[in-house]
Motif scaffolding. Structure first.
Motif, short mmCIF file in Angstrom:
data_model
loop_
_atom_site.label_atom_id
_atom_site.label_comp_id
_atom_site.label_asym_id
_atom_site.label_seq_id
_atom_site.Cartn_x
_atom_site.Cartn_y
_atom_site.Cartn_z
N PHE A 56 -4.43 -9.27 -15.07
CA PHE A 56 -4.42 -10.65 -14.59
C PHE A 56 -3.18 -11.01 -13.77
N VAL A 57 -2.09 -10.26 -13.92
CA VAL A 57 -0.85 -10.64 -13.26
C VAL A 57 -0.27 -9.49 -12.43
N LEU A 58 0.13 -8.40 -13.08
CA LEU A 58 0.90 -7.37 -12.40
C LEU A 58 0.07 -6.48 -11.48
N THR A 59 -1.25 -6.47 -11.63
CA THR A 59 -2.08 -5.72 -10.67
C THR A 59 -1.81 -6.21 -9.26
N GLY A 60 -1.80 -7.51 -9.09
CA GLY A 60 -1.54 -8.08 -7.77
C GLY A 60 -0.14 -7.79 -7.28
N HIS A 61 0.85 -7.94 -8.16
CA HIS A 61 2.24 -7.70 -7.75
C HIS A 61 2.44 -6.25 -7.33
N ALA A 62 1.93 -5.31 -8.14
CA ALA A 62 2.12 -3.88 -7.84
C ALA A 62 1.34 -3.47 -6.60
N ALA A 63 0.16 -4.04 -6.38
CA ALA A 63 -0.62 -3.74 -5.18
C ALA A 63 0.09 -4.25 -3.93
N ALA A 64 0.60 -5.46 -3.99
CA ALA A 64 1.23 -6.06 -2.81
C ALA A 64 2.57 -5.42 -2.47
N ALA A 65 3.34 -5.02 -3.47
CA ALA A 65 4.69 -4.54 -3.23
C ALA A 65 4.83 -3.02 -3.25
N ASN A 66 3.87 -2.32 -3.88
CA ASN A 66 4.09 -0.89 -4.11
C ASN A 66 2.96 0.02 -3.65
N ALA A 67 1.73 -0.22 -4.13
CA ALA A 67 0.68 0.79 -3.97
C ALA A 67 -0.45 0.41 -3.03
N GLY A 68 -0.64 -0.89 -2.73
CA GLY A 68 -1.77 -1.30 -1.92
C GLY A 68 -3.08 -1.01 -2.65
N PHE A 224 -18.99 -8.38 -2.91
CA PHE A 224 -18.17 -8.81 -1.78
C PHE A 224 -17.15 -7.75 -1.38
N PHE A 225 -17.18 -6.61 -2.05
CA PHE A 225 -16.19 -5.57 -1.78
C PHE A 225 -16.33 -5.04 -0.35
N SER A 226 -15.18 -4.87 0.32
CA SER A 226 -15.16 -4.29 1.67
C SER A 226 -13.81 -3.64 1.91
N SER A 227 -13.84 -2.41 2.40
CA SER A 227 -12.59 -1.71 2.69
C SER A 227 -11.86 -2.33 3.88
N SER A 228 -12.48 -3.26 4.57
CA SER A 228 -11.80 -3.94 5.69
C SER A 228 -10.60 -4.74 5.19
N HIS A 229 -10.59 -5.09 3.91
CA HIS A 229 -9.47 -5.83 3.34
C HIS A 229 -8.23 -4.95 3.17
N TRP A 230 -8.40 -3.64 3.37
CA TRP A 230 -7.25 -2.75 3.28
C TRP A 230 -6.41 -2.80 4.56
N VAL A 231 -6.94 -3.38 5.61
CA VAL A 231 -6.23 -3.47 6.88
C VAL A 231 -5.21 -4.62 6.82
N LYS A 316 -1.67 -10.21 0.02
CA LYS A 316 -1.75 -11.62 -0.39
C LYS A 316 -1.75 -11.77 -1.92
N LEU A 317 -1.53 -10.66 -2.62
CA LEU A 317 -1.71 -10.68 -4.08
C LEU A 317 -0.41 -10.77 -4.87
N ASN A 318 0.72 -10.91 -4.18
CA ASN A 318 1.99 -10.98 -4.90
C ASN A 318 2.24 -12.41 -5.40
N VAL A 319 1.36 -12.84 -6.30
CA VAL A 319 1.40 -14.19 -6.86
C VAL A 319 1.21 -14.08 -8.36
N ALA A 320 1.41 -15.19 -9.06
CA ALA A 320 1.27 -15.20 -10.52
C ALA A 320 -0.18 -15.18 -10.98
N ASP A 321 -1.12 -15.52 -10.05
CA ASP A 321 -2.54 -15.59 -10.44
C ASP A 321 -3.42 -14.86 -9.43
#
Length: 500
Positions: A56-68, A224-231, A316-321
């Protein structure tokens, strides 16, 4: 002369574990912890702690700052390390079913000094873990209230301090204090003080709600999944593993850093082992609770991480929610309040289990004389370690009100990884030293699994930034000072060794 490597007897620990509910403990005023937790309760506690901040929280932070988008690979790496460590925990928990988790296991295998370092580390780990989740809880509550038209003043809904890792500098954010985060910690502390049985029942209901919410998110968001969001600007070709932009920033080093950041969310199975003296049948139930909760949660982590980065750009996921951001991005506005409410309940259970685990570790340390007896006090009516529960709740409330989520998440990860390393090494050592000791659960291929678990944990520790290592080292230095000036002089094991 002090014997820093004095160990607690496995036979003695097993005899202590055989004490049934209601048998008095002279060390705690004739009052013992109450055995009231079933295997289902223990698995629920594990799921309650594991499924929370990581999704709920750190998935977004780690994706945005570290792993995508490769945050999924971060979860695979963390899950592998956890599987090895979890098998080792299950063996130790069934062999030495005593409260204290890795602290007790280290005392029985590698001696008092190592046990003290591990116990001091666990105090650090659990306090910051609960703080991290409380901060995330606050973000979702504020977002949920905004959906209902209730605005929480920003000055009272965030950390007054932020940490710039790139420049190793603290900055003022303009806010005053994170009030919602403090309120939830205080409320959960009150529930835990009253009793573990009632707390477990509350947790069971929350966990069931949380699992329904997660499955609902996966089912509704997957189309709604699309790999276009990886760009993104930094990943114009939309690679699953974004190009490396620095140490720990995307690429393979980012995957390792991301795994280290989200790793702390797996400490739920460690928390299960802290309740050993409150389990009905610890030798059977603890391995079930540890391994069962780990298996369920690892699968859910992988799926949610993959789906989330496929419905909204990871930058866009480096947020608390981040889950709320994902839901809003796909336009299912009717689902957002439902999801946020479920997530709020889910994060509450993580805070509950975190605040349940640390007092029981402190209780075990105080029982051995390494901390003052007051820290091991048991409430005569509620049969809970109420003094340490209240102290833990107070400290966590202050930390949650003041600190930023990214910083405390990394600090918890290094503490968790250190504890896992010690347990894996401890299982290996005990198999060599005492091969004939009865083990209700035996780690398969232990001479492969235990070294792999230790090596994977060390690898993830090396993926954390230098600042995190320095803070962790400073905490351990403080702990060694406490041990030198108090613990070693009052240690029951030292006193018994000197008399012998």
């Amino acid at each position: 002369m002090a014997n820093y490597l004095v160990r607690k007897s496995i036979v003695g620990l097993q005899a202590e574990a055989e004490k049934g509910d209601g048998q008095s403990s002279a060390a705690h005023g004739g009052v013992s912890l109450r055995r009231s937790l079933s295997a289902l309760n223990l698995m629920s506690l594990g799921i309650g702690d594991i499924i929370g901040a990581g999704i709920f929280v750190l998935t977004g932070h780690a994706a945005a700052a570290n792993a995508g988008p490769a945050i999924t690979l971060s979860f695979v790496l963390a899950g592998f390390a956890c599987a090895c460590a979890g098998l080792c925990y299950a063996e130790m928990a069934s062999t030495v079913p005593i409260s204290g988790s890795a602290y007790t296991y280290a005392y029985a295998t590698m001696g008092e000094l190592v046990a003290w370092v591990v116990g001091w580390d666990l105090i650090f780990e659990y306090a910051l873990g609960a703080s991290t989740v409380a901060i995330g809880w606050s973000g979702y509550v504020v977002s949920f209230l905004n959906d209902l038209g209730v605005t929480v003043p920003p000055a009272f809904a965030g950390a007054p301090l932020a940490y710039d890792a790139a420049h190793s500098a603290w900055q003022a954010t303009g806010t005053i204090i994170n009030v919602p985060a403090m309120i939830v910690v205080i409320a959960v502390t009150a529930v835990l003080t009253i009793g573990v049985r009632g707390s477990a029942r509350v947790n069971n209901v929350i966990v069931a709600t949380k699992l329904v919410i997660i499955v609902l998110f996966i089912v509704m968001a997957a189309p709604f999944f699309s790999s276009s969001h990886w760009v993104t600007a930094a990943n114009p070709d939309g690679h699953f593993i974004p190009p490396n932009t620095g140490v720990g920033q995307f690429g393979w080093s980012g995957i390792v850093r991301g795994a280290a950041v989200v790793f702390f969310a797996y400490i739920g199975f460690d928390a299960v082992s802290t309740t050993a003296q409150e389990a009905n049948n610890p030798k059977r139930d603890l391995p079930i609770g540890i391994l069962g909760s780990l298996a369920v949660c690892t699968v859910l982590y992988l799926v949610v991480g993959f789906v989330l980065t496929g419905i909204v750009s990871y930058d866009k996921l480096n947020v608390a929610d981040p889950i709320a951001v994902g839901i809003n991005a796909i336009g299912l506005t009717w689902l957002a309040p439902v999801m946020k409410l479920g997530i709020i309940f889910g994060l509450t259970s993580v805070i509950l289990v975190g605040l349940l685990g640390q007092p029981r570790i402190v209780y075990s340390i105080a029982s051995d004389g390494l901390l003052p007896p007051a820290f091991g006090a048991i409430h005569p009516r509620f049969r809970t370690p109420f003094v340490t529960t209240l102290i833990t709740g107070s400290v966590v409330a202050i930390l949650a009100g003041l600190l930023p989520i990214g910083l405390v998440g990394e600090l918890v990860s290094i503490g968790t990884l250190f504890a896992f390393t010690v347990v894996c090494v401890g299982v290996f050592v005990l198999r060599i030293r005492e091969p004939r000791t009865p083990r209700p659960f035996r780690t398969p291929a232990v001479f492969v699994v235990a070294p792999l678990g230790a090596a994977a944990s060390v690898l993830l520790m090396l993926g954390l930034p230098l600042d995190t290592w320095l803070r962790f080292g400073a905490w351990l230095v403080i702990g060694l000072g406490v041990y030198a000036f108090y613990g070693i002089k009052h240690s029951h094991a030292q006193l018994a060794s000197s008399r012998a």
